[in-house]
Design an enzyme around this catalytic site. Structure first.
Site, PDB file in Angstrom:
ATOM      1  N   HIS A   1       5.821 -20.905   7.095  1.00  0.00           N
ATOM      2  CA  HIS A   1       7.082 -20.881   6.338  1.00  0.00           C
ATOM      3  C   HIS A   1       8.228 -20.221   7.104  1.00  0.00           C
ATOM      4  O   HIS A   1       9.368 -20.254   6.630  1.00  0.00           O
ATOM      5  CB  HIS A   1       6.887 -20.148   5.012  1.00  0.00           C
ATOM      6  CG  HIS A   1       6.036 -20.887   4.027  1.00  0.00           C
ATOM      7  ND1 HIS A   1       6.315 -22.183   3.632  1.00  0.00           N
ATOM      8  CD2 HIS A   1       4.900 -20.527   3.370  1.00  0.00           C
ATOM      9  CE1 HIS A   1       5.390 -22.580   2.760  1.00  0.00           C
ATOM     10  NE2 HIS A   1       4.518 -21.613   2.596  1.00  0.00           N
TER      11      HIS A   1
ATOM     12  N   ASP B   1      -1.746 -27.327   4.954  1.00  0.00           N
ATOM     13  CA  ASP B   1      -1.615 -26.321   3.887  1.00  0.00           C
ATOM     14  C   ASP B   1      -1.061 -26.994   2.624  1.00  0.00           C
ATOM     15  O   ASP B   1      -0.331 -27.991   2.709  1.00  0.00           O
ATOM     16  CB  ASP B   1      -0.660 -25.223   4.359  1.00  0.00           C
ATOM     17  CG  ASP B   1      -0.600 -24.026   3.438  1.00  0.00           C
ATOM     18  OD1 ASP B   1      -1.297 -23.040   3.722  1.00  0.00           O
ATOM     19  OD2 ASP B   1       0.155 -24.069   2.431  1.00  0.00           O
TER      20      ASP B   1
ATOM     21  N   HIS C   1       1.278 -26.009   0.854  1.00  0.00           N
ATOM     22  CA  HIS C   1       2.739 -25.875   0.808  1.00  0.00           C
ATOM     23  C   HIS C   1       3.379 -26.488   2.051  1.00  0.00           C
ATOM     24  O   HIS C   1       2.813 -26.431   3.144  1.00  0.00           O
ATOM     25  CB  HIS C   1       3.125 -24.392   0.730  1.00  0.00           C
ATOM     26  CG  HIS C   1       2.503 -23.694  -0.437  1.00  0.00           C
ATOM     27  ND1 HIS C   1       1.315 -22.987  -0.334  1.00  0.00           N
ATOM     28  CD2 HIS C   1       2.891 -23.622  -1.729  1.00  0.00           C
ATOM     29  CE1 HIS C   1       1.005 -22.494  -1.527  1.00  0.00           C
ATOM     30  NE2 HIS C   1       1.931 -22.870  -2.391  1.00  0.00           N
TER      31      HIS C   1
ATOM     32  N   ASP D   1      -5.424 -23.819   0.838  1.00  0.00           N
ATOM     33  CA  ASP D   1      -5.001 -23.626  -0.559  1.00  0.00           C
ATOM     34  C   ASP D   1      -4.798 -24.967  -1.261  1.00  0.00           C
ATOM     35  O   ASP D   1      -4.296 -25.019  -2.377  1.00  0.00           O
ATOM     36  CB  ASP D   1      -3.743 -22.743  -0.649  1.00  0.00           C
ATOM     37  CG  ASP D   1      -2.691 -23.080   0.380  1.00  0.00           C
ATOM     38  OD1 ASP D   1      -2.862 -24.074   1.119  1.00  0.00           O
ATOM     39  OD2 ASP D   1      -1.678 -22.348   0.449  1.00  0.00           O
TER      40      ASP D   1
ATOM     41  N   TYR E   1      -6.251 -18.839  -0.854  1.00  0.00           N
ATOM     42  CA  TYR E   1      -6.192 -17.584  -1.615  1.00  0.00           C
ATOM     43  C   TYR E   1      -7.296 -17.446  -2.647  1.00  0.00           C
ATOM     44  O   TYR E   1      -7.301 -16.474  -3.384  1.00  0.00           O
ATOM     45  CB  TYR E   1      -4.790 -17.457  -2.260  1.00  0.00           C
ATOM     46  CG  TYR E   1      -3.713 -17.622  -1.216  1.00  0.00           C
ATOM     47  CD1 TYR E   1      -3.446 -16.587  -0.331  1.00  0.00           C
ATOM     48  CD2 TYR E   1      -3.034 -18.832  -1.053  1.00  0.00           C
ATOM     49  CE1 TYR E   1      -2.510 -16.730   0.675  1.00  0.00           C
ATOM     50  CE2 TYR E   1      -2.094 -18.990  -0.049  1.00  0.00           C
ATOM     51  CZ  TYR E   1      -1.842 -17.946   0.821  1.00  0.00           C
ATOM     52  OH  TYR E   1      -0.932 -18.100   1.824  1.00  0.00           O
TER      53      TYR E   1
END
Ligand SMILES: [Zn+2]
Length: 349
Positions: free
Chosen positions: A164, A200, A202, A289, A328
């Protein structure tokens, strides 16, 4: 597989983060690495390797040197100014604030400085954050060196994650963009084309921003549709690159409830694009995730999907550096990472 890891990550251990206006337990915590290390230690063929120090060069080849100075100094200044041990910004500089007025100056006060480099409230800085983030960069770079020296694949157990973080900001639990730094390191070592494949949940907004105008780095990402998923402002399918980089970015947003079969179908599309680009080296931003049990995911992907995903990546037969991003759900984390890595190794052989 060689697994690069460092104990320095423990120095980044914030007591809480702020999400939706509430103090909540930190998702991105040291126990994540413990879970992954435990699972990998039990997997055949794992060889743990300590990272070597690479200095500032590879870091500032990707990030604004002032971001590095900021992260190295701001916690101390913030603590001196506020007496608080957890540094979370109070305000964010929306571009509209200075519309028609130019960029303006960055504040020198620690509280203002913190706001001017961060983009969310879920990425607290604590006393050892900078040292942990620097170690994660060395982990990614050492894994890259192993592959450049002839290993077919290597894994960097990076924590904190990186995807990110754009050139000149931090957020999303990320401070320095480990995957982008690895890709640039490979280019600087002589690779002509590198792909970053981001799996990922995200969108890897930071990696996309860093390479958006570049033709020699392809960025391919599968992620929760930004219409509903963090980081919200990037990762739409009409974002394909700019200038010389036009066509070198591919975003494949996923619908909520995406199943294993649907996920593997989209991954196949992504891998076709990677094969067509023909990179000499592949960097995988390995976030797990995507797992349906992950507290940050809304997909229906199961534990069964990770080995076939890894095998499909390995079958590309491209030297591959894997760097850890998100993931997570502690009870499944070690098994999903191990399944993916084992799949990559099997696919490559
Ligand atoms: Zn993620």
């Amino acid at each position: 597989m060689k697994v690069v890891r460092s104990g320095e990550h423990r120095r980044h251990d914030p007591p809480y983060e702020v999400q939706f206006g509430h103090q909540v337990p930190v998702n991105e915590r040291p126990e994540r690495v413990d879970a992954i290390e435990r699972a990998l230690a039990a997997a055949p063929g794992t060889i743990f390797v300590e990272p070597t120090s690479h200095g500032d060069g590879p870091l500032v080849a990707v990030h604004d040197p002032d971001l590095v100075v900021h992260l190295a100094t701001v916690w101390r200044d913030w603590f001196a100014a506020t007496g608080e041990r957890v540094a979370i910004p109070e305000t964010f500089p929306s571009a509209s604030l200075r519309d028609g007025m130019g960029a303006g100056r960055r504040p020198t006060d620690a509280v203002g400085r913190l706001s001017s480099w961060a983009f969310d409230t879920s990425t607290p800085l604590v006393e050892g954050t900078y040292e942990a983030a620097r170690a994660a960069v060395d982990v990614a770079l050492t894994a890259t060196d192993l592959v450049l020296a002839g290993e077919r694949c290597a894994y960097g157990l990076c924590r904190p994650p990186g995807h990110h973080a754009p050139k000149a900001a931090y957020g999303g639990f990320c401070f320095f963009n480990n995957a982008a730094i690895a890709a640039q390191h490979a280019l600087d070592a002589g690779a002509r084309r590198v792909t970053v494949l981001d799996v990922d949940y995200h969108h890897g907004n930071g990696t996309q921003q860093i390479f958006y105008g570049r033709s020699e780095v392809q960025f391919v990402s599968l992620h929760g549709d930004p219409d509903r998923a963090y980081p919200y402002f990037t990762g739409f399918d009409d974002e394909t690159g700019t200038g010389p980089g036009r066509g070198a970015t591919l975003n494949l947003p996923l619908a909520a409830g995406c199943t294993d079969d649907e996920y593997l179908g989209v991954l196949a599309q992504a891998l076709d694009a990677v094969a067509a680009f023909g990179p000499e080296l592949l960097v995988v931003s390995l976030g797990v995730d995507t797992h349906g049990l992950d507290p940050l995911s809304d997909l229906a992907v199961t534990a069964d999907a990770f080995a076939p995903c890894g095998r499909a990546v390995g079958r590309l037969a491209i030297p591959t550096v894997l760097v850890q991003e998100g993931g997570y759900h502690l009870p499944s984390l070690g098994a999903t990472v191990t399944a993916f890595l084992t799949g990559v190794a099997a696919g490559l052989s």
